[in-house]
Motif scaffolding. Structure first.
Motif, PDB file in Angstrom:
ATOM      1  N   MET A  47     -15.155 -10.377  36.156  1.00 59.28           N
ATOM      2  CA  MET A  47     -16.147  -9.432  35.654  1.00 59.28           C
ATOM      3  C   MET A  47     -15.707  -7.984  35.849  1.00 59.28           C
ATOM      4  O   MET A  47     -16.415  -7.057  35.465  1.00 59.28           O
ATOM      5  N   ASP A  48     -14.556  -7.795  36.494  1.00 61.06           N
ATOM      6  CA  ASP A  48     -13.984  -6.461  36.617  1.00 61.06           C
ATOM      7  C   ASP A  48     -12.509  -6.586  36.941  1.00 61.06           C
ATOM      8  O   ASP A  48     -12.055  -7.638  37.410  1.00 61.06           O
TER       9      ASP A  48
ATOM     10  N   LEU B 160     -15.673  -3.940  29.498  1.00 56.32           N
ATOM     11  CA  LEU B 160     -14.618  -4.053  30.503  1.00 56.32           C
ATOM     12  C   LEU B 160     -14.897  -3.085  31.644  1.00 56.32           C
ATOM     13  O   LEU B 160     -14.946  -1.872  31.450  1.00 56.32           O
ATOM     14  N   THR B 161     -15.085  -3.626  32.834  1.00 58.83           N
ATOM     15  CA  THR B 161     -15.348  -2.825  34.025  1.00 58.83           C
ATOM     16  C   THR B 161     -14.058  -2.688  34.819  1.00 58.83           C
ATOM     17  O   THR B 161     -13.442  -3.690  35.187  1.00 58.83           O
ATOM     18  N   ILE B 162     -13.649  -1.442  35.071  1.00 60.67           N
ATOM     19  CA  ILE B 162     -12.369  -1.192  35.737  1.00 60.67           C
ATOM     20  C   ILE B 162     -12.593  -0.452  37.044  1.00 60.67           C
ATOM     21  O   ILE B 162     -13.286   0.574  37.089  1.00 60.67           O
ATOM     22  N   HIS B 163     -12.005  -0.985  38.096  1.00 62.15           N
ATOM     23  CA  HIS B 163     -12.029  -0.358  39.416  1.00 62.15           C
ATOM     24  C   HIS B 163     -10.669   0.304  39.626  1.00 62.15           C
ATOM     25  O   HIS B 163      -9.633  -0.373  39.596  1.00 62.15           O
ATOM     26  N   LEU B 164     -10.663   1.606  39.820  1.00 65.48           N
ATOM     27  CA  LEU B 164      -9.412   2.344  39.999  1.00 65.48           C
ATOM     28  C   LEU B 164      -9.065   2.401  41.482  1.00 65.48           C
ATOM     29  O   LEU B 164      -9.795   2.987  42.287  1.00 65.48           O
ATOM     30  N   LYS B 165      -7.950   1.778  41.834  1.00 67.82           N
ATOM     31  CA  LYS B 165      -7.503   1.748  43.232  1.00 67.82           C
ATOM     32  C   LYS B 165      -6.681   3.000  43.504  1.00 67.82           C
ATOM     33  O   LYS B 165      -5.503   3.078  43.174  1.00 67.82           O
ATOM     34  N   ARG B 166      -7.314   3.974  44.120  1.00 69.87           N
ATOM     35  CA  ARG B 166      -6.684   5.279  44.314  1.00 69.87           C
ATOM     36  C   ARG B 166      -5.777   5.330  45.531  1.00 69.87           C
ATOM     37  O   ARG B 166      -4.903   6.185  45.615  1.00 69.87           O
TER      38      ARG B 166
ATOM     39  N   ILE C 292      -3.495   2.951  40.442  1.00 67.22           N
ATOM     40  CA  ILE C 292      -3.263   4.166  39.646  1.00 67.22           C
ATOM     41  C   ILE C 292      -2.365   5.166  40.371  1.00 67.22           C
ATOM     42  O   ILE C 292      -2.165   6.281  39.896  1.00 67.22           O
ATOM     43  N   THR C 293      -1.788   4.754  41.509  1.00 70.43           N
ATOM     44  CA  THR C 293      -0.925   5.683  42.240  1.00 70.43           C
ATOM     45  C   THR C 293       0.334   6.015  41.450  1.00 70.43           C
ATOM     46  O   THR C 293       0.916   7.085  41.617  1.00 70.43           O
ATOM     47  N   ARG C 294       0.770   5.090  40.595  1.00 69.35           N
ATOM     48  CA  ARG C 294       1.980   5.331  39.794  1.00 69.35           C
ATOM     49  C   ARG C 294       1.668   5.295  38.304  1.00 69.35           C
ATOM     50  O   ARG C 294       2.573   5.132  37.486  1.00 69.35           O
ATOM     51  N   ALA C 295       0.409   5.459  37.958  1.00 76.06           N
ATOM     52  CA  ALA C 295       0.017   5.371  36.557  1.00 76.06           C
ATOM     53  C   ALA C 295      -0.729   6.639  36.147  1.00 76.06           C
ATOM     54  O   ALA C 295      -1.861   6.869  36.591  1.00 76.06           O
ATOM     55  N   PRO C 296      -0.121   7.471  35.303  1.00 78.48           N
ATOM     56  CA  PRO C 296      -0.785   8.718  34.885  1.00 78.48           C
ATOM     57  C   PRO C 296      -1.932   8.499  33.906  1.00 78.48           C
ATOM     58  O   PRO C 296      -2.747   9.385  33.712  1.00 78.48           O
ATOM     59  N   THR C 297      -1.986   7.307  33.276  1.00 74.12           N
ATOM     60  CA  THR C 297      -3.044   7.019  32.311  1.00 74.12           C
ATOM     61  C   THR C 297      -3.594   5.624  32.557  1.00 74.12           C
ATOM     62  O   THR C 297      -2.949   4.777  33.199  1.00 74.12           O
ATOM     63  N   LEU C 298      -4.763   5.376  32.020  1.00 78.24           N
ATOM     64  CA  LEU C 298      -5.376   4.050  32.136  1.00 78.24           C
ATOM     65  C   LEU C 298      -4.544   3.007  31.396  1.00 78.24           C
ATOM     66  O   LEU C 298      -4.380   1.873  31.870  1.00 78.24           O
ATOM     67  N   LEU C 299      -3.995   3.381  30.249  1.00 74.98           N
ATOM     68  CA  LEU C 299      -3.149   2.459  29.496  1.00 74.98           C
ATOM     69  C   LEU C 299      -1.943   2.030  30.327  1.00 74.98           C
ATOM     70  O   LEU C 299      -1.589   0.845  30.366  1.00 74.98           O
ATOM     71  N   ARG C 300      -1.316   2.980  31.012  1.00 74.09           N
ATOM     72  CA  ARG C 300      -0.153   2.648  31.840  1.00 74.09           C
ATOM     73  C   ARG C 300      -0.563   1.724  32.999  1.00 74.09           C
ATOM     74  O   ARG C 300       0.181   0.804  33.358  1.00 74.09           O
ATOM     75  N   ALA C 301      -1.736   1.956  33.567  1.00 75.36           N
ATOM     76  CA  ALA C 301      -2.223   1.097  34.643  1.00 75.36           C
ATOM     77  C   ALA C 301      -2.438  -0.325  34.146  1.00 75.36           C
ATOM     78  O   ALA C 301      -2.118  -1.300  34.845  1.00 75.36           O
ATOM     79  N   LEU C 302      -2.968  -0.466  32.947  1.00 74.86           N
ATOM     80  CA  LEU C 302      -3.145  -1.798  32.356  1.00 74.86           C
ATOM     81  C   LEU C 302      -1.791  -2.458  32.072  1.00 74.86           C
ATOM     82  O   LEU C 302      -1.631  -3.669  32.255  1.00 74.86           O
ATOM     83  N   GLN C 303      -0.821  -1.657  31.649  1.00 73.25           N
ATOM     84  CA  GLN C 303       0.512  -2.196  31.394  1.00 73.25           C
ATOM     85  C   GLN C 303       1.160  -2.692  32.684  1.00 73.25           C
ATOM     86  O   GLN C 303       1.820  -3.727  32.699  1.00 73.25           O
ATOM     87  N   HIS C 304       0.959  -1.949  33.780  1.00 74.84           N
ATOM     88  CA  HIS C 304       1.473  -2.403  35.079  1.00 74.84           C
ATOM     89  C   HIS C 304       0.801  -3.701  35.504  1.00 74.84           C
ATOM     90  O   HIS C 304       1.444  -4.598  36.043  1.00 74.84           O
ATOM     91  N   PHE C 305      -0.494  -3.809  35.254  1.00 76.50           N
ATOM     92  CA  PHE C 305      -1.256  -4.993  35.654  1.00 76.50           C
ATOM     93  C   PHE C 305      -0.761  -6.245  34.930  1.00 76.50           C
ATOM     94  O   PHE C 305      -0.725  -7.334  35.499  1.00 76.50           O
ATOM     95  N   THR C 306      -0.384  -6.073  33.662  1.00 73.74           N
ATOM     96  CA  THR C 306       0.035  -7.228  32.854  1.00 73.74           C
ATOM     97  C   THR C 306       1.553  -7.369  32.771  1.00 73.74           C
ATOM     98  O   THR C 306       2.056  -8.214  32.028  1.00 73.74           O
TER      99      THR C 306
END
Length: 221
Positions: free
Chosen positions: A151-152, A206-212, A157-171
């Motif tokens: 559900m989330d 889509l619920t996103i939790h940003l790990k800062r 995001i420590t190495r991701a300047p954008t949300l898209l990049r963070a999603l790319q790292h995740f996948t």
């Protein structure tokens, strides 16, 4: 309308404001009748949350705030470790609240309904998605996929300047090698493998939790 802080309830208020301004859930709250999706009892997390959202959206913004006391009254229902007056984690509260709301929808069913029926709750239809974890072994004709409801998503995001990049790292694909080799179920040996997590079924919201924060040693984060 704004929400009254009832004693270190910023963690709860921030989540409730997000939920109140989630269009599909707000629509459900405004159109639903008491007990439509659940028993409607005073400790019923779904009914209490929908009633709160309805009150917030119907509140005349020129006449003050809303005190989310019905939500603080069921903190222990959401998670028995939560304690009024203590600052809790917003992300944990959100996960526990959504889970409790989802489980409330399933209470009338005895025994527990199958997964395909459980997936039809109003909470799951809005926030529910499915992840696919795929592993492919090198040098062995073996590939497996497992699926997990979510559900989330928690994204680094420590190495991701954008949300898209963070999603790319995740996948991104992860190579399992060296000390992290994979035990192949087919030949019962440790082998090099590639693992990848992807979103098999996307949720409507889509619920996103940003790990800062990233902890890498004493005094670092």
């Amino acid at each position: 309308a704004g929400l009254v802080n009832l004693g270190n309830t910023c963690f709860m208020n921030s989540v409730l404001q997000c939920l109140a301004h989630t269009p599909p859930l707000a629509e459900v709250a405004l159109e639903s009748q008491p007990g439509q999706f659940s028993a409607g009892q005073s400790d019923d997390s779904l009914s209490v949350t929908l009633a709160h959202i309805k009150k917030v959206l119907n509140q005349n913004t020129h006449h003050g705030q809303v005190a989310p006391r019905p939500l603080t009254n069921i903190l222990k229902v959401i998670n028995k470790r939560f304690k009024l007056g203590r600052q809790e984690d917003s992300h944990e509260y959100l996960r526990c609240l959504l889970d409790a709301m989802h489980e409330t929808c399933l209470k009338p069913y005895k025994p527990t309904p199958p997964a395909d029926l459980a997936a039809t709750t109003v909470v799951n239809r809005i926030f529910g998605g499915k992840l696919r974890s795929r592993i492919e072994c090198h040098g062995v004709d073996f590939e497996s996929s497992t699926y997990e409801d979510f559900m989330d998503l928690s994204l680094e995001i420590t190495r991701a300047p954008t949300l898209l990049r963070a999603l790319q790292h995740f996948t991104a694909k992860e190579v399992l090698d060296g000390d992290n080799m994979y035990r192949c179920p087919k030949n019962k040996k440790m082998v090099k493998a590639v693992k990848q997590i992807t979103i098999e079924t996307a949720p409507n919201v889509l619920t996103i939790h940003l790990k800062r924060f990233q902890y890498g040693g004493v005094g670092s984060k």
